[in-house]
Design an enzyme around this catalytic site. Structure first.
Site, PDB file in Angstrom:
ATOM      1  N   LYS A   1      25.596  45.408  62.926  1.00  0.00           N
ATOM      2  CA  LYS A   1      26.878  45.998  63.303  1.00  0.00           C
ATOM      3  C   LYS A   1      27.477  46.649  62.067  1.00  0.00           C
ATOM      4  CE  LYS A   1      31.614  44.845  64.781  1.00  0.00           C
ATOM      5  NZ  LYS A   1      32.548  43.826  65.294  1.00  0.00           N
TER       6      LYS A   1
ATOM      7  N   ASP B   1      37.484  48.357  61.279  1.00  0.00           N
ATOM      8  CA  ASP B   1      37.848  48.008  62.644  1.00  0.00           C
ATOM      9  C   ASP B   1      39.347  47.750  62.710  1.00  0.00           C
ATOM     10  OD1 ASP B   1      38.129  47.075  65.209  1.00  0.00           O
ATOM     11  OD2 ASP B   1      37.118  45.152  64.844  1.00  0.00           O
TER      12      ASP B   1
ATOM     13  N   LYS C   1      45.025  45.858  65.870  1.00  0.00           N
ATOM     14  CA  LYS C   1      45.118  44.523  65.282  1.00  0.00           C
ATOM     15  C   LYS C   1      46.460  44.337  64.581  1.00  0.00           C
ATOM     16  CE  LYS C   1      40.208  43.784  64.217  1.00  0.00           C
ATOM     17  NZ  LYS C   1      40.008  42.561  65.012  1.00  0.00           N
TER      18      LYS C   1
ATOM     19  N   ASP D   1      33.716  44.695  58.461  1.00  0.00           N
ATOM     20  CA  ASP D   1      33.137  44.650  59.807  1.00  0.00           C
ATOM     21  C   ASP D   1      31.778  45.372  59.865  1.00  0.00           C
ATOM     22  OD1 ASP D   1      33.392  43.517  62.280  1.00  0.00           O
ATOM     23  OD2 ASP D   1      34.527  45.183  63.153  1.00  0.00           O
TER      24      ASP D   1
ATOM     25  N   ASP E   1      39.418  46.367  71.001  1.00  0.00           N
ATOM     26  CA  ASP E   1      39.053  45.615  69.803  1.00  0.00           C
ATOM     27  C   ASP E   1      37.742  44.839  70.000  1.00  0.00           C
ATOM     28  OD1 ASP E   1      39.287  44.748  67.223  1.00  0.00           O
ATOM     29  OD2 ASP E   1      40.851  43.257  67.641  1.00  0.00           O
TER      30      ASP E   1
ATOM     31  N   GLU F   1      34.883  45.968  70.259  1.00  0.00           N
ATOM     32  CA  GLU F   1      34.102  47.199  70.113  1.00  0.00           C
ATOM     33  C   GLU F   1      32.677  46.954  69.632  1.00  0.00           C
ATOM     34  OE1 GLU F   1      35.848  45.967  67.735  1.00  0.00           O
ATOM     35  OE2 GLU F   1      34.443  46.148  66.070  1.00  0.00           O
TER      36      GLU F   1
ATOM     37  N   ARG G   1      30.369  44.850  70.429  1.00  0.00           N
ATOM     38  CA  ARG G   1      29.371  44.702  71.501  1.00  0.00           C
ATOM     39  C   ARG G   1      29.066  46.048  72.169  1.00  0.00           C
ATOM     40  NH1 ARG G   1      33.202  40.389  74.312  1.00  0.00           N
ATOM     41  NH2 ARG G   1      33.759  40.138  72.115  1.00  0.00           N
TER      42      ARG G   1
HETATM   43  N1  BES Z   1      35.347  42.492  64.028  1.00  0.00           N
HETATM   44  C1  BES Z   1      36.077  41.691  64.944  1.00  0.00           C
HETATM   45  C2  BES Z   1      35.751  40.226  64.818  1.00  0.00           C
HETATM   46  C3  BES Z   1      36.337  39.512  63.628  1.00  0.00           C
HETATM   47  C4  BES Z   1      37.664  39.175  63.585  1.00  0.00           C
HETATM   48  C5  BES Z   1      35.508  39.127  62.607  1.00  0.00           C
HETATM   49  C6  BES Z   1      38.175  38.500  62.486  1.00  0.00           C
HETATM   50  C7  BES Z   1      36.005  38.448  61.529  1.00  0.00           C
HETATM   51  C8  BES Z   1      37.338  38.125  61.457  1.00  0.00           C
HETATM   52  C9  BES Z   1      35.747  42.116  66.361  1.00  0.00           C
HETATM   53  O1  BES Z   1      35.510  43.467  66.549  1.00  0.00           O
HETATM   54  C10 BES Z   1      36.921  41.761  67.204  1.00  0.00           C
HETATM   55  O2  BES Z   1      37.951  42.328  67.020  1.00  0.00           O
HETATM   56  N2  BES Z   1      36.723  40.813  68.118  1.00  0.00           N
HETATM   57  C11 BES Z   1      37.761  40.352  68.952  1.00  0.00           C
HETATM   58  C12 BES Z   1      37.195  40.235  70.332  1.00  0.00           C
HETATM   59  C13 BES Z   1      38.224  39.967  71.396  1.00  0.00           C
HETATM   60  C14 BES Z   1      39.123  41.168  71.571  1.00  0.00           C
HETATM   61  C15 BES Z   1      37.491  39.642  72.677  1.00  0.00           C
HETATM   62  C16 BES Z   1      38.221  39.005  68.435  1.00  0.00           C
HETATM   63  O3  BES Z   1      37.381  38.220  67.964  1.00  0.00           O
HETATM   64  O4  BES Z   1      39.417  38.749  68.440  1.00  0.00           O
HETATM   65 ZN    ZN Z   2      34.806  44.495  64.986  1.00  0.00          ZN
HETATM   66 MN    MN Z   3      37.294  44.526  66.901  1.00  0.00          MN
END
Ligand code: BES
Ligand code: ZN
Ligand code: MN
Length: 501
Positions: free
Chosen positions: A268, A273, A280, A291, A350, A352, A354
């Site tokens: 990834k 992000d 966020k 990310d 967010d 994204e 996947r």
């Molecule tokens: N890159 C983030 C995941 C992340 C968050 C990694 C904080 C490390 C620290 C990912 O793209 C994301 O935002 N995931 C969301 C998914 C949710 C919206 C289902 C998350 O984990 O909050």
């Molecule tokens: Zn992300």
């Molecule tokens: Mn995200």
């Protein structure tokens, strides 16, 4: 730094510093004992007078020890002999290197690699020492105008092994340790690079530069236009709000016969992000430059692999993209048709990673891979579940999961498996499309993997969620270089077993 192994007795070393262990309470290790005899009780005298208790990490630097040819002797506290475990061993080595750098020694002969660490052999002890030494030397100062180069006199570190028979093992350990460290440094450099410099294009350039350095590495890239032709609409949707074009970078490493099915490593590569329209919160948002930690680790692993010249075929697929809010950005409610033909309702922009990965997982089918491992900072939930100590491992293929768990155990780069039972799939249901891009609040790490599992049915697949392990926050903020050791170990094991042939 230069490393080597030898097998000799401590009193015969003529070097700047010789490093030996002392156990708690005030007990000399075997090698320290030998030095003690030659020096007519000089060391035991010190211990008796209470100069060193032997607690783990204690250091005592001695000059002019009677009858000893070396200029210095560094006594290193190793704690209680029976309690010396892997973690303590690594900490002791790190501290030793740090101390050696503070003395004037340019060279040292280290006998700590002869300490008994439960369940671990000379190979492991030397390799971990090399990796710890190299990791401790890492700095990221490319972007500072005044580079404060720390004073590091230590140039050469020699590890002593108990018997000559173990010398080849030690040499292999150094070679492997150096390759892993080199890979980790590449990973850390790319990951630490800020998002205004490290864009999807930058990731491609780094891969291209790597391919130029090694004959059996070749580079190619898929740009947005090609993605559109291929129907990679989920991937494209994520990048639509960004000024920076999405780039899927491919690096081919050819180490085996043409007909040997490749291992594909998917990373990834969200160079930033922001969350997109589902933006966020601003606190710590800078950390979302990490990310692309999965992509960085895949690149680092390719570096290690090329250095080791392993007899396997491996393809890296680095999914570069940036997720930003903008008038052109994709929105919650959008329904996307993925390259696989399956449709996805976006509930949160967010989620994204996947979306970028699902199309990449479909894209790599063309390589008819034996195994695909994707590596992603995918979910905040993984940080809650496992913290910073283990990456989340999910796989529908038990043998592959076990191979990765073994590699994690061997390399010390921990992973922990979470289940992928069908029951979890239900949370992805959508009234408007084949699936939604997120499940509920529960088991977020697993439901994200469930989503990916729907795009990886044509090969043996595993997923590593490195959201908690790819970087450290706080005062020591920075990329860790993980899971390069785990992935490299996996490839070393595959090369050994010839499974990929
Ligand atoms: N890159 C983030 C995941 C992340 C968050 C990694 C904080 C490390 C620290 C990912 O793209 C994301 O935002 N995931 C969301 C998914 C949710 C919206 C289902 C998350 O984990 O909050
Ligand atoms: Zn992300
Ligand atoms: Mn995200």
């Amino acid at each position: 730094m230069e490393f080597s192994v030898k097998s000799g007795s401590p009193e015969k070393q003529r070097t700047a510093c010789i490093v030996v262990g002392v156990f708690e309470p005030r007990r000399l290790s075997g090698v320290a004992e030998q030095l003690d005899q030659v020096s007519e009780g000089y060391l035991s005298g010190l211990l008796r007078r209470g100069d060193l208790e032997g607690k783990a990490g204690q250091m005592l630097l001695l000059h002019h020890v009677p009858n000893i040819l070396s200029e210095r002797v560094l006594l290193v506290g190793c704690g209680k002999e029976r309690e010396l475990d892997e973690r303590q061993y690594k900490q002791i080595i790190e501290k030793t290197i740090h101390t050696l750098n503070e003395t004037g020694s340019m060279e040292a002969v280290c006998f700590l690699s002869e300490l008994h660490v439960k369940g671990r052999d000379t190979y492991w002890k030397v390799r971990q020492a090399v990796e710890a030494a190299q990791a401790g030397l890492y700095t990221f100062n490319q972007l500072k105008t005044r580079k404060e180069e720390p004073r590091r006199p230590l140039r050469k570190l020699v590890f002593n092994v108990p018997t000559r028979r173990e010398l080849p093992l030690g040499e292999r350990a150094i070679q492997h340790g150096l390759a892993v460290s080199k890979g980790m440094n590449v990973c850390r450099d790319v990951a630490n690079m800020p998002p205004n410099i490290c864009t999807p294009r930058y990731l491609a350039e780094q891969a291209e530069a790597l391919a130029e350095r090694y004959d059996n590495l070749s580079f190619s890239a898929v740009d947005e236009q090609q993605m559109a032709e291929l129907g990679m609409n989920a991937y494209l949707a994520v990048g639509r709000g960004s000024e920076h074009e999405s780039v899927l970078t491919l690096l081919h490493y050819k180490g085996a016969a043409d007909d040997s099915a490749p291992i594909v490593l998917v990373g990834k590569g969200l160079t930033f992000d922001a969350g997109g329209i589902s933006i966020k919160p601003s606190a710590n948002m800078d950390e979302m430059k990490y990310d692309m930690g999965g992509a960085a680790s895949v690149l680092g692993t390719m570096q290690a692999l090329a250095e080791l010249q392993l007899p396997v075929n491996v393809i890296a697929a680095i999914a570069g993209c940036e997720n930003m809010p903008d008038g052109k950005a994709y929105r919650p409610g959008d329904v996307l048709t993925t390259m696989s033909g399956q449709t996805v309702e976006v509930l949160n922009t967010d989620a994204e990673g996947r979306l970028v990965l699902c199309d990449t997982l479909t894209y790599v089918e063309r390589f008819e891979p034996d195994t695909v491992i994707d590596v992603a900072t995918l979910t905040g939930a993984c940080v809650i579940a496992l913290g910073a100590h283990a990456s989340g491992l999910m796989s529908s293929h038990n043998p592959l999961a076990h191979e990765l768990l073994n590699a994690s155990e061997q390399s010390g780069d921990r992973a922990w498996r979470l289940p992928l039972w069908d029951e979890y799939q239900e949370s992805l249901e959508s009234p408007f499309a084949d699936m939604a891009n997120l499940g509920g609040r529960e088991a977020g790490t697993i439901t994200a993997a469930c989503f990916l599992s729907r795009f990886s049915k044509k090969y043996n697949w595993a997923h590593l969620d490195i959201a908690g392990t790819a970087w450290r926050s706080g005062a020591k903020k920075g990329a860790t270089g993980r899971p390069v050791p785990l992935l490299t170990q996996f490839l070393l094991n595959r090369a050994d077993s010839g499974q990929s042939d």
